[in-house]
Write a protein that holds these residues in place. Sequence first.
Motif, PDB file in Angstrom:
ATOM      1  N   MET A 138       0.833  -1.198   0.000  1.00 18.20           N
ATOM      2  CA  MET A 138       0.000   0.000   0.000  1.00 18.20           C
ATOM      3  C   MET A 138       0.870   1.251   0.000  1.00 18.20           C
ATOM      4  N   ILE A 139       0.386   2.293  -0.655  1.00 24.44           N
ATOM      5  CA  ILE A 139       1.064   3.589  -0.673  1.00 24.44           C
ATOM      6  C   ILE A 139       0.179   4.599   0.048  1.00 24.44           C
ATOM      7  N   VAL A 140       0.703   5.189   1.114  1.00 30.81           N
ATOM      8  CA  VAL A 140      -0.016   6.206   1.882  1.00 30.81           C
ATOM      9  C   VAL A 140       0.483   7.581   1.468  1.00 30.81           C
ATOM     10  N   THR A 141      -0.426   8.462   1.106  1.00 27.46           N
ATOM     11  CA  THR A 141      -0.044   9.837   0.808  1.00 27.46           C
ATOM     12  C   THR A 141      -0.487  10.740   1.954  1.00 27.46           C
ATOM     13  N   VAL A 142       0.347  11.721   2.269  1.00 24.74           N
ATOM     14  CA  VAL A 142       0.044  12.693   3.325  1.00 24.74           C
ATOM     15  C   VAL A 142       0.012  14.076   2.697  1.00 24.74           C
ATOM     16  N   THR A 143      -1.127  14.741   2.801  1.00 26.59           N
ATOM     17  CA  THR A 143      -1.301  16.074   2.219  1.00 26.59           C
ATOM     18  C   THR A 143      -1.671  17.034   3.345  1.00 26.59           C
ATOM     19  N   PRO A 144      -0.717  17.774   3.894  1.00 25.01           N
ATOM     20  CA  PRO A 144      -1.034  18.673   5.008  1.00 25.01           C
ATOM     21  C   PRO A 144      -1.963  19.826   4.633  1.00 25.01           C
ATOM     22  N   ASN A 145      -2.042  20.157   3.332  1.00 27.75           N
ATOM     23  CA  ASN A 145      -2.830  21.322   2.918  1.00 27.75           C
ATOM     24  C   ASN A 145      -3.683  20.978   1.691  1.00 27.75           C
ATOM     25  N   PRO A 146      -4.647  20.059   1.833  1.00 25.08           N
ATOM     26  CA  PRO A 146      -5.479  19.669   0.691  1.00 25.08           C
ATOM     27  C   PRO A 146      -6.407  20.811   0.287  1.00 25.08           C
ATOM     28  N   SER A 147      -7.141  20.604  -0.798  1.00 21.36           N
ATOM     29  CA  SER A 147      -7.975  21.695  -1.310  1.00 21.36           C
ATOM     30  C   SER A 147      -9.110  21.166  -2.167  1.00 21.36           C
ATOM     31  N   LEU A 148     -10.097  22.012  -2.353  1.00 20.67           N
ATOM     32  CA  LEU A 148     -11.062  21.861  -3.432  1.00 20.67           C
ATOM     33  C   LEU A 148     -10.544  22.693  -4.592  1.00 20.67           C
ATOM     34  N   ASP A 149     -10.379  22.089  -5.748  1.00 20.12           N
ATOM     35  CA  ASP A 149      -9.809  22.781  -6.905  1.00 20.12           C
ATOM     36  C   ASP A 149     -10.895  23.060  -7.943  1.00 20.12           C
ATOM     37  N   ARG A 150     -11.202  24.335  -8.126  1.00 19.83           N
ATOM     38  CA  ARG A 150     -12.148  24.735  -9.160  1.00 19.83           C
ATOM     39  C   ARG A 150     -11.350  25.215 -10.372  1.00 19.83           C
ATOM     40  N   THR A 151     -11.654  24.661 -11.531  1.00 14.05           N
ATOM     41  CA  THR A 151     -10.980  25.031 -12.776  1.00 14.05           C
ATOM     42  C   THR A 151     -11.997  25.654 -13.726  1.00 14.05           C
ATOM     43  N   ILE A 152     -11.667  26.836 -14.234  1.00 17.73           N
ATOM     44  CA  ILE A 152     -12.537  27.565 -15.149  1.00 17.73           C
ATOM     45  C   ILE A 152     -11.826  27.712 -16.486  1.00 17.73           C
ATOM     46  N   LEU A 153     -12.452  27.264 -17.548  1.00 14.13           N
ATOM     47  CA  LEU A 153     -11.893  27.393 -18.893  1.00 14.13           C
ATOM     48  C   LEU A 153     -12.493  28.625 -19.562  1.00 14.13           C
ATOM     49  N   VAL A 154     -11.622  29.529 -20.033  1.00 17.05           N
ATOM     50  CA  VAL A 154     -12.056  30.740 -20.734  1.00 17.05           C
ATOM     51  C   VAL A 154     -11.327  30.817 -22.072  1.00 17.05           C
ATOM     52  N   ASP A 155     -11.822  31.665 -22.960  1.00 19.60           N
ATOM     53  CA  ASP A 155     -11.139  31.839 -24.243  1.00 19.60           C
ATOM     54  C   ASP A 155      -9.774  32.480 -24.047  1.00 19.60           C
ATOM     55  N   GLU A 156      -9.739  33.529 -23.223  1.00 18.90           N
ATOM     56  CA  GLU A 156      -8.479  34.223 -22.942  1.00 18.90           C
ATOM     57  C   GLU A 156      -8.648  35.014 -21.653  1.00 18.90           C
ATOM     58  N   LEU A 157      -7.684  34.884 -20.758  1.00 21.03           N
ATOM     59  CA  LEU A 157      -7.718  35.626 -19.504  1.00 21.03           C
ATOM     60  C   LEU A 157      -7.165  37.026 -19.738  1.00 21.03           C
ATOM     61  N   VAL A 158      -8.006  38.038 -19.494  1.00 19.13           N
ATOM     62  CA  VAL A 158      -7.616  39.433 -19.685  1.00 19.13           C
ATOM     63  C   VAL A 158      -7.805  40.159 -18.363  1.00 19.13           C
ATOM     64  N   ARG A 159      -6.747  40.769 -17.866  1.00 16.13           N
ATOM     65  CA  ARG A 159      -6.805  41.458 -16.569  1.00 16.13           C
ATOM     66  C   ARG A 159      -7.855  42.576 -16.604  1.00 16.13           C
ATOM     67  N   GLY A 160      -8.731  42.572 -15.609  1.00 15.26           N
ATOM     68  CA  GLY A 160      -9.738  43.614 -15.493  1.00 15.26           C
ATOM     69  C   GLY A 160     -10.988  43.402 -16.315  1.00 15.26           C
ATOM     70  N   ALA A 161     -11.057  42.324 -17.101  1.00 21.48           N
ATOM     71  CA  ALA A 161     -12.193  42.093 -17.991  1.00 21.48           C
ATOM     72  C   ALA A 161     -13.222  41.178 -17.329  1.00 21.48           C
ATOM     73  N   VAL A 162     -14.441  41.208 -17.866  1.00 19.37           N
ATOM     74  CA  VAL A 162     -15.474  40.253 -17.487  1.00 19.37           C
ATOM     75  C   VAL A 162     -15.365  39.042 -18.424  1.00 19.37           C
ATOM     76  N   HIS A 163     -15.330  37.846 -17.848  1.00 18.26           N
ATOM     77  CA  HIS A 163     -15.147  36.634 -18.648  1.00 18.26           C
ATOM     78  C   HIS A 163     -16.361  35.723 -18.542  1.00 18.26           C
ATOM     79  N   ARG A 164     -16.665  35.049 -19.637  1.00 20.86           N
ATOM     80  CA  ARG A 164     -17.679  34.006 -19.624  1.00 20.86           C
ATOM     81  C   ARG A 164     -16.965  32.648 -19.640  1.00 20.86           C
ATOM     82  N   ALA A 165     -17.268  31.837 -18.644  1.00 25.66           N
ATOM     83  CA  ALA A 165     -16.625  30.526 -18.555  1.00 25.66           C
ATOM     84  C   ALA A 165     -17.199  29.592 -19.610  1.00 25.66           C
ATOM     85  N   ARG A 166     -16.308  28.919 -20.313  1.00 25.38           N
ATOM     86  CA  ARG A 166     -16.740  27.907 -21.275  1.00 25.38           C
ATOM     87  C   ARG A 166     -17.038  26.584 -20.578  1.00 25.38           C
TER      88      ARG A 166
END
Length: 314
Positions: free
Chosen positions: A1-29
């Motif tokens: 068995m392999i035990v992994t230890v993650t002291p700082n786990p997370s919920l990872d939200r990934t958003i796909l956009v056409d292009e990330l532009v600083r200061g702009a409003v984006h629509r998630a694809r």
Amino acid sequence: MIVTVTPNPSLDRTILVDELVRGAVHRARRVRLDPGGKGVNVARALAAAGRSTLALLPSGGAEGVRLAELLAPEAVPVVEVPIRSATRSNLAVVDADGTTSKFNEPGPELTEAEIAALETKAAELGARADWLVACGSLPPGCPADLHARLVHAARRSGARVAVDASGPPLAAACAADPDLVTPNLAECAELAGRPLHHLGDVLDTARRLRASGVGTVLVSLGEHGAVLVEDTGSWHASSTASVVRSTVGAGDATLAGFLLAGAAGPSALRTAVAYGTAAVEQAGTRMPAPKDLRTGDVRVSEADASLSLDGAAL
């Protein structure tokens, strides 16, 4: 068995956009929510390949409950250390060309009692494990030597231990003589205290780590693949992704592939790079399964010290 230890786990939200532009409003694809944290990802890849694994992590709040819920369909057994604060959430914004911008929360501050409970449980589980894999960043309140302490705990339990970390926690862990460390190019340069422009610079750094007591060194080189330095030699492997959807978790998949293939020699390196390549072809932080691999496309050779690494994606 392999035990992994993650002291700082997370919920990872990934958003796909056409292009990330600083200061702009984006629509998630497209939007994905995945369980996250380096050790969690390693356990997910191991479970997808049918390898017995277990993910040890601190867990708190509704976010911690949701994290365990997301891992259940992936058949990843979880051992939770209850904490008073909520598990963190991270955000990755991915352009259509695969360029990834990450926004990581620092994580909950752990109390001394919570840290001690995590160490105690790691030592207990290490007694039943072939490998204990200590991974990722440390949340606020954790001592910089926590991964090093996990190395010592695993050794006392009889397990081999791998460390995938960065900064002072990685340096402290290396001083504890782990069996395997898996830095990326930037982390390797930080350990060396200087830029690493050629593969020969990486090899020199890896050999110094081994001379100081580290067992095996596996360095991820981004688009240049990975290099392995161990007792029997040094090899370089590379492959080309058919499409880049997200680079998040590629290093975690690389480590999982290396462990799955026996954690030694050029054959294990080939599998590791096949896993890392397959990972960048997945959306979000989805971990690849054996069916996603193109192991035959991976090129393995003796490490060429003259190979330039300038411009490598980190």
